[in-house]
Structures are given as structure tokens and as C-alpha cells.
Design a protein around this motif. Sequence first.
Motif, mmCIF file in Angstrom:
data_model
loop_
_atom_site.group_PDB
_atom_site.id
_atom_site.type_symbol
_atom_site.label_atom_id
_atom_site.label_comp_id
_atom_site.label_asym_id
_atom_site.label_seq_id
_atom_site.Cartn_x
_atom_site.Cartn_y
_atom_site.Cartn_z
ATOM 1 N N ASP A 62 9.635 4.212 4.556
ATOM 2 C CA ASP A 62 9.451 5.649 4.279
ATOM 3 C C ASP A 62 9.505 5.526 2.768
ATOM 4 O O ASP A 62 9.790 4.395 2.423
ATOM 5 N N GLU A 63 9.377 6.718 2.125
ATOM 6 C CA GLU A 63 10.033 6.802 0.199
ATOM 7 C C GLU A 63 10.968 6.246 -0.375
ATOM 8 O O GLU A 63 11.416 6.216 -1.218
ATOM 9 N N ASN A 64 12.079 6.662 1.368
ATOM 10 C CA ASN A 64 13.280 6.203 0.317
ATOM 11 C C ASN A 64 13.927 4.273 1.268
ATOM 12 O O ASN A 64 14.950 4.699 0.773
ATOM 13 N N GLY A 65 12.406 4.137 1.666
ATOM 14 C CA GLY A 65 12.393 2.459 1.914
ATOM 15 C C GLY A 65 13.876 2.806 3.826
ATOM 16 O O GLY A 65 13.970 1.444 3.925
ATOM 17 N N LYS A 66 13.550 3.976 3.656
ATOM 18 C CA LYS A 66 14.546 3.547 4.728
ATOM 19 C C LYS A 66 13.282 3.165 6.569
ATOM 20 O O LYS A 66 11.427 3.685 6.561
ATOM 21 N N PHE A 67 13.419 1.898 7.044
ATOM 22 C CA PHE A 67 12.519 1.282 8.529
ATOM 23 C C PHE A 67 12.096 2.267 8.844
ATOM 24 O O PHE A 67 13.085 2.890 9.662
ATOM 25 N N GLN A 68 10.874 2.390 8.882
ATOM 26 C CA GLN A 68 9.934 2.799 10.571
ATOM 27 C C GLN A 68 9.871 2.224 12.006
ATOM 28 O O GLN A 68 9.885 2.947 12.803
ATOM 29 N N LYS A 69 8.829 0.921 11.066
ATOM 30 C CA LYS A 69 8.203 0.608 12.395
ATOM 31 C C LYS A 69 7.698 -0.195 12.075
ATOM 32 O O LYS A 69 7.411 -0.955 11.063
ATOM 33 N N LYS A 70 6.439 -1.312 12.784
ATOM 34 C CA LYS A 70 6.192 -2.406 12.720
ATOM 35 C C LYS A 70 4.871 -2.840 14.226
ATOM 36 O O LYS A 70 5.641 -3.106 14.594
ATOM 37 N N ASN B 127 -9.070 6.293 6.741
ATOM 38 C CA ASN B 127 -9.462 7.037 7.391
ATOM 39 C C ASN B 127 -8.513 7.113 8.018
ATOM 40 O O ASN B 127 -8.340 7.485 9.646
ATOM 41 N N GLY B 128 -6.700 7.421 8.278
ATOM 42 C CA GLY B 128 -6.130 6.851 8.471
ATOM 43 C C GLY B 128 -5.154 5.993 10.007
ATOM 44 O O GLY B 128 -4.400 5.690 11.093
ATOM 45 N N ASN C 33 1.263 -1.081 0.038
ATOM 46 C CA ASN C 33 0.110 -0.007 0.110
ATOM 47 C C ASN C 33 0.850 0.956 -0.311
ATOM 48 O O ASN C 33 2.038 1.570 0.558
ATOM 49 N N ARG C 34 0.496 2.173 -1.175
ATOM 50 C CA ARG C 34 1.926 4.110 -0.545
ATOM 51 C C ARG C 34 0.628 4.496 0.091
ATOM 52 O O ARG C 34 -0.393 4.770 0.308
ATOM 53 N N LEU C 35 1.165 5.014 0.606
ATOM 54 C CA LEU C 35 1.436 5.919 1.565
ATOM 55 C C LEU C 35 1.519 7.410 1.381
ATOM 56 O O LEU C 35 2.938 7.015 0.260
ATOM 57 N N ASP C 36 0.911 8.443 1.847
ATOM 58 C CA ASP C 36 1.795 9.766 1.266
ATOM 59 C C ASP C 36 3.302 10.180 1.536
ATOM 60 O O ASP C 36 4.057 10.485 0.886
ATOM 61 N N ASP C 37 3.937 9.338 2.810
ATOM 62 C CA ASP C 37 5.019 9.433 2.308
ATOM 63 C C ASP C 37 5.901 8.461 2.534
ATOM 64 O O ASP C 37 7.124 7.669 3.708
#
Length: 392
Positions: free
Chosen positions: A101-109, A130-131, A75-79
Amino acid sequence: MRINLSVLLLLLTLWSCAEKRSVNDKEATSLDDFKSYHLDLNLPKESFVDMIESVELMQFEETDESLLSTIRKINRLDDGFVFHTDKKIGADDHLSIYFFDENGKFQKKINRQGQGPEEYSSIEDLWIENGLVAVYSMPKSVIYRYTTEGEFVDSRKLPDQLRVGGIRPYKDGYVAEMNFHSINDTSYYKFAKLDKDLKVEKPFLKYDNTPDEMPWFIDYSTVIPYQDGVQLFRVFSDTIYAYTNDKLAPLMHLDFKENWFWGDKPVPTNELLQKVEAENKVWTIGMSIGQKYIYANALIGYSHWEYFLIDRMNGKVKRMGMPKGKSVREEFYYLGWEEDRLMFSVTTADVPDILSALDESQINYREGTTLEKIESSENPLVMWVKFEELNK
């Protein structure tokens, strides 16, 4: 011959029984007018790599919390991106939901797998609503919703006896693909519109004959966002539908002519599936529909896949020879179109052969991704492919 279900679960990538349609493409005035495209298995093969105009590569960051297996739905997110992965033997990582994130950096799971009232037992579909992170879990026919931090918000169970294959929100309700399950005790339909309370508002395309009720667990979503509505697929089908403006209509037909297994057969049954290997015809199709092109693959018996690229406007079709990397059949997966580029999930083992066949001017790396990082990581990466014009 008895069907080897483990083989079928591995091979199936999409969709359901045939409808024969015809259309005069000269009368079609837009891409959303119904068209039929002839996919000829005797077309000469053209190299997938030779059809590439350019690629962009993005490595998913490898950390102790983000060791990934194959990505099949995204799923594509805005960021950035959110997805879950394929199952690894002996692990439950496929029940985690990953954010990058949009550059492939891990954020969370997040992982809310379990048997409690706020936990899912499996992930058949995943989307952002809805977010909130929405998970459809088929065993209990429940949609669970969580915050992006993994906090439980609510769960909604489909009515008793109603189980669906794929489901996505549409306006104030949902659209579902039925995956050979009955709407009620006696009625079988291919699709259904559900209201906000998940009750059947309107079923579509009733089966003339009752199919075997056989749920197929597949690797791709059968309900996909499309413009202001959704695309709808069915297992063992050569026809794709669109549900837009509160109406269901056929969107396109992939015509294999005499090579289509289901052409003169009634609804799928287990007895008919016994004949798939012997007849060695196309019996299941996968595809991704973009603004200009359609990427399609077709399974021939149990022997091999065929791949096609179709120009939606002029109907030109090319048969593609895909890369013969270490794991192309199992892990070279398409993830959908972003404007005029098709996203693939690619293993690091498959990358060198592809890049070696391209000029440096054709290769781009997303910020933070380098060839050295790709070669030192076991995580899959995303490759965006822009194809050359088909009329060249």
C-alpha cells in the motif's frame, strides 16, 4: 579481449546507438521541444547530499512473504505500488509480483512462474492494464494478463520472429523498442507501433547497416509512460524519443562530445564492443525524466559511473558525487519521478550515511516508517528526494 557477458549484464542499465542532433535551445518554447544538453565530464563534482532540499523515507514491510532484494522497476498504483525484484542467487523471488500500500505495508504477492500455457518463464516488463497485471516474457514473446489476485485472464503471443526489448500499451495498441531484433527476416528498426493484435502497424528508424542481433537484458524499462504517450530508449543511445499523438519524435539528446564512444562508429557490433574498455568513454546511459529535472548516469568504460542532474528549462547541468555507502553502485537505484521528487530504491546499509549529512528538518518519514524499523529490517526502502534549485 573477449567480452565478459556476465559483467555486461551487471553493468548495463540502458539504451542504444548514437544519433547526432543539434538544436537551438533558444527556439524551444516548451519542455517537450527537442533539446540537447552538454554533459561535461570535467565539471566539478558537487555532493549529492548537499544538493538535497528534503527526503521522505518509506520502509517496505518485512514479512515471511515479503523478503525483498533490489527493486529496479516499480509501478505506481492509486493506493500503492506493484513491482518485482532483482534475482537472488539460488532463489526465484524475482518472479513474484509484490503489492504494497501507499505506506509500504505488505498486501500480497502473486507468482505464476512456470512452463504451462498460463504461466510466464521470466518478467522483462510489468505494468497495469485496465485493472489487470500485464507481464511481458521475452523467451516466448508473450504478454500474460492476470487479475490482481493472480488469476489467469489471457495471453497474447507476438507474431513469429517478432521479439521486442520493451513494450507498453498505447491507445488501442502497443509501442515497442526492438532491442536489436529484426522486424522480419531482413529489416531492422529501432522502434515499432503494434496494433491491438500485436502485429506491426508501423516501424520507425531503420538501421542503415545491419547490427549484430544481440539481445541485451537490462535492468530498466526502455518504454516508459510519458504524458499521453511513452518515452523510448535504446541500449547504447544518447537520444531519447517520445511517441505521442501517434507520432515519433526525438525528445532530448545528452551530448558528451568527444567522450561519447559511439560518436563516429556505425551500428553496434560485438567487434566494436571489444573496444569499450580500451577507449574508456561513455558508452551506455541511464536516465529518468521528470517535470523539471533529468537525472542521468553514464558508464565510463568498465571503470566507473558519472552522475548528472539537468534542469530541463534553463539547461543548467550539475555533476554529482554520489554517496559511497556499502552498496551504492549495485543497489542505489532510481525508480522514476513523482512530480518534483525522484524515487530511489535504497538499502538499509546506505541510509545512515545519507541521513547523518542532513538536518532533521530535511528528513520526513512516511506513516508507519521509523528509523528504528529501517535499522531492524533488511528490506530495501524508497527514498523520495527533492533537490534544491540548480541556480543556487
